[in-house]
Each structure stands twice: as C-alpha cells, then as structure tokens.
Design a protein around this motif. Structure first.
Motif, PDB file in Angstrom:
ATOM      1  N   PHE A   1      67.728 -22.356  60.046  1.00 56.93           N
ATOM      2  CA  PHE A   1      66.520 -23.252  60.170  1.00 56.93           C
ATOM      3  C   PHE A   1      65.306 -23.063  60.766  1.00 56.93           C
ATOM      4  O   PHE A   1      64.355 -23.931  60.628  1.00 56.93           O
ATOM      5  CB  PHE A   1      67.379 -24.602  60.754  1.00 56.93           C
ATOM      6  N   HIS A   2      65.338 -22.197  61.600  1.00 57.36           N
ATOM      7  CA  HIS A   2      64.076 -21.591  62.160  1.00 57.36           C
ATOM      8  C   HIS A   2      63.150 -21.266  61.073  1.00 57.36           C
ATOM      9  O   HIS A   2      61.780 -21.083  61.375  1.00 57.36           O
ATOM     10  CB  HIS A   2      64.280 -20.540  63.272  1.00 57.36           C
ATOM     11  N   GLY A   3      63.528 -20.916  59.676  1.00 60.80           N
ATOM     12  CA  GLY A   3      62.618 -20.555  58.739  1.00 60.80           C
ATOM     13  C   GLY A   3      61.754 -21.878  58.327  1.00 60.80           C
ATOM     14  O   GLY A   3      60.999 -21.485  57.302  1.00 60.80           O
ATOM     15  N   LEU A   4      62.229 -22.930  58.904  1.00 64.06           N
ATOM     16  CA  LEU A   4      61.553 -24.041  58.578  1.00 64.06           C
ATOM     17  C   LEU A   4      59.914 -24.217  59.480  1.00 64.06           C
ATOM     18  O   LEU A   4      59.176 -25.052  58.983  1.00 64.06           O
ATOM     19  CB  LEU A   4      62.205 -25.267  59.018  1.00 64.06           C
ATOM     20  N   GLY A   5      60.002 -23.502  60.410  1.00 64.94           N
ATOM     21  CA  GLY A   5      58.888 -23.298  61.403  1.00 64.94           C
ATOM     22  C   GLY A   5      58.683 -24.383  62.123  1.00 64.94           C
ATOM     23  O   GLY A   5      57.477 -24.813  62.720  1.00 64.94           O
TER      24      GLY A   5
ATOM     25  N   LEU B   1      65.294 -30.466  53.659  1.00 64.00           N
ATOM     26  CA  LEU B   1      64.266 -30.290  55.025  1.00 64.00           C
ATOM     27  C   LEU B   1      62.921 -29.778  54.610  1.00 64.00           C
ATOM     28  O   LEU B   1      61.965 -30.473  54.994  1.00 64.00           O
ATOM     29  CB  LEU B   1      64.894 -29.810  56.174  1.00 64.00           C
ATOM     30  N   ASP B   2      63.140 -28.865  53.941  1.00 61.06           N
ATOM     31  CA  ASP B   2      61.799 -28.160  53.655  1.00 61.06           C
ATOM     32  C   ASP B   2      60.951 -28.937  52.916  1.00 61.06           C
ATOM     33  O   ASP B   2      59.505 -28.956  52.956  1.00 61.06           O
ATOM     34  CB  ASP B   2      62.060 -26.526  52.923  1.00 61.06           C
ATOM     35  N   ALA B   3      61.461 -29.351  51.605  1.00 61.75           N
ATOM     36  CA  ALA B   3      60.718 -30.355  50.882  1.00 61.75           C
ATOM     37  C   ALA B   3      60.420 -31.550  51.801  1.00 61.75           C
ATOM     38  O   ALA B   3      59.100 -31.990  51.505  1.00 61.75           O
ATOM     39  CB  ALA B   3      61.543 -30.766  49.609  1.00 61.75           C
TER      40      ALA B   3
END
Length: 348
Positions: A275-279, A233-235
């Motif tokens: 997944f909150h680390g994805l902003g 998801l980050d990518a």
C-alpha cells in the motif's frame, strides 16, 4: 501491475551500495519487489525496476518518496517513524470500550490527554460505533458526544482526529479544533462529506470497505484481496485529488475487519507494504479486532492486548506510519523497544 516490497533489511549497508531502497522515507529498507502481473508473480531487485516501464517507475517513486509531514497549526505530524493514534470512543456500544466515557466529556478529555502524555501522537475521537449491526446515530447526537471532548483536547494542545462519516459532524468537529477527518466510508456515506473536506483543506483518512455507502460490513467476495483493496483505494485517491484534495493530505487504511474474512485480514496485514505504492501514509487499525480472538482460542475483547501489540509491531515492520490502538501505553513501549533495536542495527 502491482509491486510489493520484500527482502527487508535492518540497515542500508546490509546489501551492496545501491542495492536497497528506503521505504517511504521511514525506518525500513528493502532490496526487492514481488511483481504481480497477468496472474503471475516474480521477484525483481530494486536496481532492475527501472527497466520495467512507466507504471513500475511510478510505483517505485511512490514507494521510495518520503511522506512530507503535516503541519497542523502548532502541531506537526511526522511520518518518518510509526505514530500511535489513541482511540477515544464516546459511544455506548463500541465493540471494545463503548460507554466508558459516555456523558462525561471532561473525563473523556482527561483520558485523551493521558494517552497523549503516554506517547500518542493523535487522539482519534468517535461518537458512533461502526461494529457490525450497530445502530445508526443521529448526527446531532453524534456531534453532542464528540464536540465538547474535542474542544477540551484541542485547547490542551492535543492533535485530534474525528472519526465520523457525517458531514455535519465533520464541520462541527473541525470548528471545535479537530485537525484531521477519519472516515471509514472514504467520504462516500454522506454526499456532502467530500465538499466539507475540500473546503476545510484538512487531511483525511480514507478506509476501504466493500459497501461504504451501506455501513461497510458486506461481503467482499475477494479473489485477490490485497490487490483489489489497493486498486479500490487507488481509484478513490484519484477522485479525491480531482476534487481538490492534496494527495499529501490523504492517509489510507485497508480496513481490517470491514467486510473481510480472517484469511482476507491476514493477507492484508502480510501484504501491507504494497500500500506504500499509493504514495500516501498508511494507517493500520487492527487493535482488539475479531481476528485476534480467532487466532487465540476465541479470546474476548478485553483479553486481546498481546495480539494487538503483535499486530502493531507487524504494521511498524511494514512501514505503516499510523497505528490506531486502544492500548496506548503498551503499544508505545513496544514501539520504543522496536525503535531501539533498529537504532542499534544502524550502528553495525
């Protein structure tokens, strides 16, 4: 490096001043992270994360930054508390409620407005089943299923998302009044989809699956499913941002049930706070899914209400901002009680 918030607190004064952080501007506070790096894990306090370098600082900022509301015409979608997205399927073959409103857009729109009146902040309208083995639907047929319903809902004042993988359906749904695109393929199934969302400037929900270009239900073969889905998801977010989509308009969905085993799904739900680390805001879609039956003596789809509500509350506890559900009345009631308990905790 990956961080996952842990040691949640009912209120900021549960720990000494400065020892807790607020999660994504929502209703949860946490005092520590589980840090995973190089195959090893350890626990660090939120006060110590600043000493871990740039990547940790970036993640910490994303964990703690409030998610700005989305102003969508006359409607505003806020992310400071959980919002229910009611599922409205215009399909003959969806795994749960396919066929209920088929060929009757007026009745479907009425059902959607009942959901909105019961407390659903978003009505998610879909015209193609994404269950394993479902037949593909021609984009013209899918459009005919959803557009008349969306027109009615939008005219009545509902905030509507369209659940589709197809660019043509996205275009017609947005023209009919839908405000959000919800794509289980993360804009990968249809090569025009990314451009449609960029040009529309609308929010988009992107979901993880192991093979989005083929339908989403292949075998993931994960070693560490939570971090692998996070990295994917980050990518994907980076690609969307580079294409011109505002990061504040991207919502992520870990894809419960899509190419994942029972163990994978449970790990994702238990690790959802990472997944909150994805902003970005998080959507959890676990309503009536197979994992509930697997944990409850193979309960059929129509008998999974208790499990669905339990998973919705688990999502709320992890700070998920959107909860996609079939059973709106029951989920909204459960969340109101959960919210009341949290408000009482703030009073000491």
């Amino acid at each position: 490096m990956h961080l996952r918030p842990i040691h949640f607190a009912d209120a900021p004064f549960a720990y000494a001043d400065g020892a807790v952080a607020r999660l994504a501007g929502g209703m949860q506070w946490f005092a520590a992270y589980e840090l995973s790096e190089g195959g090893r894990t350890r626990v660090i306090s939120v006060a110590d994360v600043a000493g871990l370098g740039g990547r940790a600082a970036q993640l910490h900022q994303r964990f703690t930054a409030p998610r700005p509301p989305l102003v969508l015409g006359a409607r505003t979608l806020r992310f400071d508390q959980p919002v229910v997205a009611g599922i409205l399927n215009m399909t003959p073959d969806s795994f749960s409620d396919g066929g209920i409103h088929r060929e009757d857009p007026a009745a479907a729109a009425s059902a959607g407005m009942v959901m909105a009146g019961a407390g659903a902040g978003v009505i998610d309208v879909g015209g193609e089943s994404t269950r394993p083995g479902a037949a593909a639907v021609w984009e013209e047929d899918e459009s005919r299923r959803v557009v008349p319903v969306i027109e009615r809902l939008a005219a009545a004042g509902a905030l509507v998302s369209v659940d589709t993988r197809k660019a043509l359906v996205m275009e017609r749904a947005l023209a009919a009044g839908a405000a959000i695109v919800n794509d289980v393929s993360a804009l990968l199934w249809d090569k025009r989809a990314l451009d449609v969302v960029v040009r529309a400037g609308c929010p988009v929900i992107i979901m993880h699956s192991p093979d989005p270009e083929k339908g989403g239900h292949g075998s993931g073969g994960y070693r560490h499913v939570v971090t692998e889905v996070f990295d994917w998801l980050d990518a994907r977010i980076d690609v969307l941002v580079a294409a011109g989509i505002d990061r504040a308009k991207i919502i992520v969905d870990p894809g419960i049930g899509f190419g994942k085993s029972l163990q994978d799904n449970l790990a994702l739900i238990n690790g959802l706070a990472m997944f909150h680390g994805l902003g970005c805001p998080i959507m959890l879609g676990a309503s009536r899914k197979r994992l509930i039956g697997a944990l409850s003596n193979e309960a059929p789809v129509g008998e999974r209400l208790g499990g669905s509500v339990a998973l919705a509350l688990k999502g709320a506890e992890a700070g998920a901002q959107l909860l996609r559900v079939h059973d709106v009345v029951e989920t909204v009631q459960a969340l109101r009680v959960w919210r009341g308990l949290r408000d009482r905790a703030l009073l000491g």
